[in-house]
Design a protein around this motif. Structure first.
Motif, PDB file in Angstrom:
ATOM      1  N   CYS A 114       0.874  -1.172   0.000  1.00 31.94           N
ATOM      2  CA  CYS A 114       0.000   0.000   0.000  1.00 31.94           C
ATOM      3  C   CYS A 114       0.912   1.222   0.000  1.00 31.94           C
ATOM      4  N   THR A 115       1.312   1.628  -1.204  1.00 29.22           N
ATOM      5  CA  THR A 115       2.301   2.686  -1.367  1.00 29.22           C
ATOM      6  C   THR A 115       1.735   3.835  -2.194  1.00 29.22           C
ATOM      7  N   ILE A 116       2.424   4.938  -2.143  1.00 29.32           N
ATOM      8  CA  ILE A 116       2.044   6.079  -2.965  1.00 29.32           C
ATOM      9  C   ILE A 116       2.099   5.674  -4.438  1.00 29.32           C
ATOM     10  N   GLU A 117       3.126   4.963  -4.820  1.00 29.37           N
ATOM     11  CA  GLU A 117       3.270   4.545  -6.209  1.00 29.37           C
ATOM     12  C   GLU A 117       2.140   3.610  -6.654  1.00 29.37           C
ATOM     13  N   ASN A 118       1.730   2.689  -5.789  1.00 30.41           N
ATOM     14  CA  ASN A 118       0.719   1.703  -6.172  1.00 30.41           C
ATOM     15  C   ASN A 118      -0.717   2.177  -6.003  1.00 30.41           C
ATOM     16  N   CYS A 119      -0.968   3.071  -5.060  1.00 31.15           N
ATOM     17  CA  CYS A 119      -2.357   3.363  -4.690  1.00 31.15           C
ATOM     18  C   CYS A 119      -2.829   4.791  -4.904  1.00 31.15           C
ATOM     19  N   LEU A 120      -1.940   5.780  -4.875  1.00 30.59           N
ATOM     20  CA  LEU A 120      -2.390   7.161  -5.003  1.00 30.59           C
ATOM     21  C   LEU A 120      -3.147   7.386  -6.312  1.00 30.59           C
ATOM     22  N   GLY A 121      -2.669   6.801  -7.383  1.00 30.64           N
ATOM     23  CA  GLY A 121      -3.343   6.936  -8.678  1.00 30.64           C
ATOM     24  C   GLY A 121      -4.759   6.374  -8.668  1.00 30.64           C
ATOM     25  N   ILE A 122      -4.978   5.332  -7.895  1.00 36.44           N
ATOM     26  CA  ILE A 122      -6.317   4.741  -7.790  1.00 36.44           C
ATOM     27  C   ILE A 122      -7.274   5.751  -7.162  1.00 36.44           C
ATOM     28  N   TYR A 123      -6.824   6.397  -6.095  1.00 28.78           N
ATOM     29  CA  TYR A 123      -7.675   7.402  -5.458  1.00 28.78           C
ATOM     30  C   TYR A 123      -7.973   8.543  -6.426  1.00 28.78           C
ATOM     31  N   HIS A 161       4.537   4.598   7.596  1.00 20.77           N
ATOM     32  CA  HIS A 161       3.977   5.895   7.206  1.00 20.77           C
ATOM     33  C   HIS A 161       5.110   6.920   7.157  1.00 20.77           C
ATOM     34  N   ASP A 162       4.707   8.171   7.074  1.00 24.89           N
ATOM     35  CA  ASP A 162       5.593   9.332   7.033  1.00 24.89           C
ATOM     36  C   ASP A 162       6.286   9.462   5.675  1.00 24.89           C
ATOM     37  N   ILE A 163       6.369  10.701   5.211  1.00 20.53           N
ATOM     38  CA  ILE A 163       7.036  10.958   3.930  1.00 20.53           C
ATOM     39  C   ILE A 163       8.263  11.844   4.075  1.00 20.53           C
ATOM     40  N   PRO A 170      13.175  14.317   2.329  1.00 25.18           N
ATOM     41  CA  PRO A 170      12.190  13.311   1.928  1.00 25.18           C
ATOM     42  C   PRO A 170      12.660  11.878   2.221  1.00 25.18           C
ATOM     43  N   TYR A 171      11.713  11.046   2.605  1.00 28.80           N
ATOM     44  CA  TYR A 171      11.983   9.617   2.731  1.00 28.80           C
ATOM     45  C   TYR A 171      12.284   9.050   1.345  1.00 28.80           C
ATOM     46  N   ASP A 172      11.507   9.479   0.345  1.00 33.41           N
ATOM     47  CA  ASP A 172      11.659   9.011  -1.022  1.00 33.41           C
ATOM     48  C   ASP A 172      11.221  10.143  -1.957  1.00 33.41           C
ATOM     49  N   VAL A 173      12.163  10.746  -2.657  1.00 29.96           N
ATOM     50  CA  VAL A 173      11.882  11.876  -3.541  1.00 29.96           C
ATOM     51  C   VAL A 173      10.865  11.495  -4.610  1.00 29.96           C
ATOM     52  N   HIS A 174      10.929  10.262  -5.103  1.00 27.07           N
ATOM     53  CA  HIS A 174       9.985   9.807  -6.131  1.00 27.07           C
ATOM     54  C   HIS A 174       8.540   9.887  -5.623  1.00 27.07           C
ATOM     55  N   GLU A 175       8.316   9.549  -4.356  1.00 29.79           N
ATOM     56  CA  GLU A 175       6.968   9.643  -3.795  1.00 29.79           C
ATOM     57  C   GLU A 175       6.461  11.080  -3.831  1.00 29.79           C
ATOM     58  N   LEU A 176       7.321  12.028  -3.516  1.00 30.71           N
ATOM     59  CA  LEU A 176       6.910  13.436  -3.542  1.00 30.71           C
ATOM     60  C   LEU A 176       6.541  13.875  -4.948  1.00 30.71           C
ATOM     61  N   GLU A 177       7.284  13.404  -5.932  1.00 30.72           N
ATOM     62  CA  GLU A 177       6.966  13.738  -7.326  1.00 30.72           C
ATOM     63  C   GLU A 177       5.600  13.169  -7.717  1.00 30.72           C
TER      64      GLU A 177
END
Length: 189
Positions: A114-123, A161-163, A170-177
């Motif tokens: 359940c990651t930003i990469e996998n799920c944010l687009g679904i929302y 959690h946490d970004i 950033p924990y992961d710059v790609h997530e912020l993008e």
């Protein structure tokens, strides 16, 4: 407490909804009946104040009795989803049939998919709102896995959690993008 707090902010446009009770009966099956009654009372107390904002209690488990209560009482449907993309799709499809606005009020569990990469687009694609529990790593330690105790060796796996780190790197710059892309901040949507 419920009536006092909501009375003070019942018309405040900074509040978009009242989430009246987080995870009723969590890990206390013995007290479920008490939680059900308290959930109903929270809605009664809040409605007596008549806030301008919608009321909700999130669906977070498979307790049919609880889910029936919160679905009947809530103005908008909120839920928690810590599963990977297919689970996220499934719960959104199921809850969309209720015909009310949907907001996932807790999500992202990196080590379960359940990651930003996998799920944010679904929302974004489904028009379902989503709120991540953590933001900046700090005293609440929500980057650690559920059940992690400090007496274990230092945790070095993926954050829950946490970004951002507590120094705001950033924990992961790609997530912020990906967040920027999804929200239209600083670039294309």
């Amino acid at each position: 407490y419920v009536k006092d707090l909501i009375s003070r902010y019942r018309d405040d446009d900074r509040i978009f909804a009242w989430d009246l009770y987080n995870e009723p009966a969590n890990d206390t099956r013995e007290f479920s009946e008490h939680s059900y009654r308290l959930v109903r009372k929270c809605f009664t107390w809040a409605r007596e104040v008549n806030p301008t904002q919608p009321l909700t209690v999130g669906r977070w488990n498979n307790d049919e009795t609880l889910n029936k209560i919160v679905t009947e009482e809530s103005d908008i449907i909120t839920f928690h989803c810590y599963g990977p993309a297919d689970s996220t799709h499934d719960i959104i499809n199921k809850l969309s049939k209720l015909g009310r606005p949907l907001i996932c009020t807790e999500w992202m569990l990196r080590y379960s998919g359940c990651t930003i990469e996998n799920c944010l687009g679904i929302y974004k694609e489904t028009g379902v709102g989503c709120i991540m529990w953590g933001f900046v790593n700090g005293k609440s330690q929500v980057h650690l896995p559920f059940g992690y105790m400090g007496d274990k060796p230092p945790y070095e796996g993926p954050w829950k959690h946490d970004i951002y780190h507590n120094d705001l790197t950033p924990y992961d710059v790609h997530e912020l993008e990906l967040i920027k892309q999804a929200t239209g901040v600083g670039g294309k949507q």
